[in-house]
Scaffold this motif. Structure first.
Motif, PDB file in Angstrom:
ATOM      1  N   GLY A  13       1.390  33.944 -66.992  1.00 22.79           N
ATOM      2  CA  GLY A  13       2.086  32.421 -66.065  1.00 22.79           C
ATOM      3  C   GLY A  13       3.773  33.676 -65.931  1.00 22.79           C
ATOM      4  N   ARG A  14       4.148  34.150 -66.489  1.00 25.15           N
ATOM      5  CA  ARG A  14       5.596  34.623 -66.704  1.00 25.15           C
ATOM      6  C   ARG A  14       5.403  35.657 -65.975  1.00 25.15           C
ATOM      7  NH1 ARG A  14       6.458  34.169 -72.767  1.00 25.15           N
ATOM      8  NH2 ARG A  14       7.284  31.940 -72.847  1.00 25.15           N
ATOM      9  N   GLU A  15       4.731  36.791 -66.165  1.00 25.76           N
ATOM     10  CA  GLU A  15       4.494  37.940 -64.960  1.00 25.76           C
ATOM     11  C   GLU A  15       3.825  37.289 -64.136  1.00 25.76           C
ATOM     12  OE1 GLU A  15       0.953  40.190 -66.988  1.00 25.76           O
ATOM     13  OE2 GLU A  15       2.390  40.849 -68.733  1.00 25.76           O
ATOM     14  N   ARG A  16       2.737  36.391 -63.725  1.00 26.96           N
ATOM     15  CA  ARG A  16       3.366  36.244 -62.621  1.00 26.96           C
ATOM     16  C   ARG A  16       4.411  35.312 -61.631  1.00 26.96           C
ATOM     17  NH1 ARG A  16      -3.303  34.395 -63.477  1.00 26.96           N
ATOM     18  NH2 ARG A  16      -4.029  36.440 -63.736  1.00 26.96           N
ATOM     19  N   LYS A  46       1.298  27.951 -50.279  1.00 28.56           N
ATOM     20  CA  LYS A  46      -0.310  28.108 -50.650  1.00 28.56           C
ATOM     21  C   LYS A  46       0.305  30.584 -50.871  1.00 28.56           C
ATOM     22  CE  LYS A  46      -4.257  29.728 -47.927  1.00 28.56           C
ATOM     23  NZ  LYS A  46      -4.926  30.260 -46.430  1.00 28.56           N
ATOM     24  N   SER A  47       0.931  30.764 -50.735  1.00 31.16           N
ATOM     25  CA  SER A  47       1.336  31.875 -51.321  1.00 31.16           C
ATOM     26  C   SER A  47       1.683  32.161 -52.725  1.00 31.16           C
ATOM     27  CB  SER A  47       2.331  31.881 -50.335  1.00 31.16           C
ATOM     28  OG  SER A  47       2.734  33.702 -51.146  1.00 31.16           O
ATOM     29  N   LEU A  84       0.179  32.879 -58.424  1.00 36.20           N
ATOM     30  CA  LEU A  84      -0.279  32.364 -59.818  1.00 36.20           C
ATOM     31  C   LEU A  84      -1.532  31.635 -60.475  1.00 36.20           C
ATOM     32  CD1 LEU A  84       2.809  29.681 -60.042  1.00 36.20           C
ATOM     33  CD2 LEU A  84       2.367  32.250 -60.506  1.00 36.20           C
ATOM     34  N   ASP A  85      -2.687  32.243 -59.395  1.00 38.47           N
ATOM     35  CA  ASP A  85      -3.742  32.079 -59.046  1.00 38.47           C
ATOM     36  C   ASP A  85      -4.561  30.878 -59.381  1.00 38.47           C
ATOM     37  OD1 ASP A  85      -6.807  32.863 -59.199  1.00 38.47           O
ATOM     38  OD2 ASP A  85      -6.552  33.990 -61.657  1.00 38.47           O
ATOM     39  N   LEU A  86      -3.837  30.040 -59.196  1.00 42.08           N
ATOM     40  CA  LEU A  86      -4.152  27.944 -59.681  1.00 42.08           C
ATOM     41  C   LEU A  86      -4.006  27.635 -58.296  1.00 42.08           C
ATOM     42  CD1 LEU A  86      -0.472  27.609 -61.413  1.00 42.08           C
ATOM     43  CD2 LEU A  86      -2.433  28.031 -62.788  1.00 42.08           C
ATOM     44  N   ILE A 113      -0.063  20.824 -59.053  1.00 44.74           N
ATOM     45  CA  ILE A 113       0.136  20.649 -60.169  1.00 44.74           C
ATOM     46  C   ILE A 113       0.865  21.747 -60.853  1.00 44.74           C
ATOM     47  CG2 ILE A 113       0.115  19.016 -62.196  1.00 44.74           C
ATOM     48  CD1 ILE A 113      -0.676  16.968 -59.578  1.00 44.74           C
ATOM     49  N   ALA A 114      -0.456  22.114 -61.519  1.00 44.37           N
ATOM     50  CA  ALA A 114      -0.606  23.316 -61.947  1.00 44.37           C
ATOM     51  C   ALA A 114       0.299  24.318 -62.371  1.00 44.37           C
ATOM     52  CB  ALA A 114      -1.623  24.093 -61.358  1.00 44.37           C
ATOM     53  N   ALA A 115       1.130  25.204 -61.182  1.00 48.09           N
ATOM     54  CA  ALA A 115       2.300  25.364 -60.798  1.00 48.09           C
ATOM     55  C   ALA A 115       3.506  25.480 -61.275  1.00 48.09           C
ATOM     56  CB  ALA A 115       2.500  25.393 -59.378  1.00 48.09           C
ATOM     57  N   VAL A 116       3.524  23.478 -61.298  1.00 51.19           N
ATOM     58  CA  VAL A 116       4.856  23.238 -62.296  1.00 51.19           C
ATOM     59  C   VAL A 116       4.232  23.104 -63.842  1.00 51.19           C
ATOM     60  CG1 VAL A 116       6.121  21.059 -62.699  1.00 51.19           C
ATOM     61  CG2 VAL A 116       5.422  21.640 -60.009  1.00 51.19           C
ATOM     62  N   ALA A 117       3.705  23.016 -63.946  1.00 55.34           N
ATOM     63  CA  ALA A 117       2.808  23.410 -65.242  1.00 55.34           C
ATOM     64  C   ALA A 117       3.163  24.472 -65.515  1.00 55.34           C
ATOM     65  CB  ALA A 117       1.806  22.719 -66.177  1.00 55.34           C
ATOM     66  N   VAL A 118       2.374  25.595 -65.408  1.00 52.95           N
ATOM     67  CA  VAL A 118       2.843  27.332 -65.718  1.00 52.95           C
ATOM     68  C   VAL A 118       4.005  27.763 -65.583  1.00 52.95           C
ATOM     69  CG1 VAL A 118       2.576  29.748 -64.884  1.00 52.95           C
ATOM     70  CG2 VAL A 118       0.942  27.443 -64.925  1.00 52.95           C
ATOM     71  N   ALA A 119       5.390  26.938 -65.115  1.00 55.39           N
ATOM     72  CA  ALA A 119       6.709  27.218 -64.584  1.00 55.39           C
ATOM     73  C   ALA A 119       7.554  26.591 -66.247  1.00 55.39           C
ATOM     74  CB  ALA A 119       7.264  26.678 -63.552  1.00 55.39           C
ATOM     75  N   HIS A 120       6.581  25.369 -66.713  1.00 52.84           N
ATOM     76  CA  HIS A 120       7.529  24.256 -67.556  1.00 52.84           C
ATOM     77  C   HIS A 120       7.049  25.407 -68.448  1.00 52.84           C
ATOM     78  CE1 HIS A 120       9.331  21.345 -66.134  1.00 52.84           C
ATOM     79  NE2 HIS A 120       8.624  21.405 -64.832  1.00 52.84           N
ATOM     80  N   VAL A 121       5.872  25.754 -68.612  1.00 50.93           N
ATOM     81  CA  VAL A 121       5.327  26.409 -70.526  1.00 50.93           C
ATOM     82  C   VAL A 121       5.843  28.228 -70.631  1.00 50.93           C
ATOM     83  CG1 VAL A 121       3.146  27.643 -71.076  1.00 50.93           C
ATOM     84  CG2 VAL A 121       3.095  25.021 -70.229  1.00 50.93           C
TER      85      VAL A 121
END
Length: 230
Positions: free
Chosen positions: A155-158, A198-199, A204-206, A210-218
């Protein structure tokens, strides 16, 4: 352990009430204990390790989550290398956190929802060098941590592939702003923001904001300060 030696347990926990209560239970069973406050600031983990070792413990009971400024697994690893048995306690149901402590050398992880007698038993068995977890269960928990660690790293790499503009949009999403609000704040059309979202999701392949925000937090992605609305 010699019969004349009174076992000393060092407790490291953010919650003084838990530390004192567990210490009282240990004293009733003829253990000695010392509760150490959690240190924060530069070099906190190293200083915690030094203070713990200076207390000369026979076993350490440490909270798996000492807060964002004190990484408990780092402390666990240093203690394990020094030959000190470590029992991790956790108030989190996240098994990946349990597995992280085990991967760094903890003998076991005990949920705070378990009876105090279970934690006392873990301390006794750790001091005596007895096994605390079945091998299969230990391997399962560590594997859970490894999988989450790999997903977080990916996730960090993306996140690193986002353009500055996409990063700004994601920061707005993390702040709870809607597409309309983001468009207003950035003086662009809603269609433009939707295309940028959308980009972001594609990179992030999401499939959801909500999932994008979660990946950023995690991933501990640090959002920069956003300009105040005019």
């Amino acid at each position: 352990m010699s019969g004349s030696h009174q076992v000393k347990v060092v407790i490291v926990d953010r919650h003084a009430l838990f530390a004192e209560c567990f210490g009282a239970v240990l004293e009733l069973r003829h253990y000695r204990f010392e509760a150490l406050p959690v240190l924060t600031g530069p070099g906190h983990a190293e200083r915690m390790v030094q203070r713990i070792l200076a207390a000369r413990p026979d076993v350490v009971v440490i909270n798996a989550d000492l807060g964002p400024r004190c990484h408990a697994p780092t402390i666990v690893e240093a203690l394990a290398r020094a030959g000190v048995p470590v029992v991790a306690v956790t108030e989190s149901p996240d098994e990946a956190l349990w597995g992280e402590c085990l991967a760094h050398g903890a003998r076991t992880a005990v949920p705070k929802t378990d009876p105090l007698t279970a934690l006392v038993s873990a301390v006794r068995r750790a001091v005596n060098g007895e096994p605390l977890l079945p091998h299969a269960e230990r391997a399962r928990l560590i594997s859970r941590y490894r999988r989450q660690e790999a997903a977080t790293r990916q996730g960090r790499e993306r996140l690193g592939t986002l353009t500055p503009t996409e990063g700004e949009v994601l920061r707005h999403l993390m702040a709870g702003h809607t597409v309309r609000e983001i468009a207003t704040r950035r003086f662009v059309s809603e269609a433009t923001v939707r295309a940028q979202v959308k980009s972001i999701l594609a990179k992030l392949d999401l499939s959801s904001q909500i999932a994008a925000v979660a990946v950023a937090h995690v991933g501990n992605w640090e959002p920069e300060a956003l300009p105040l609305a005019g």
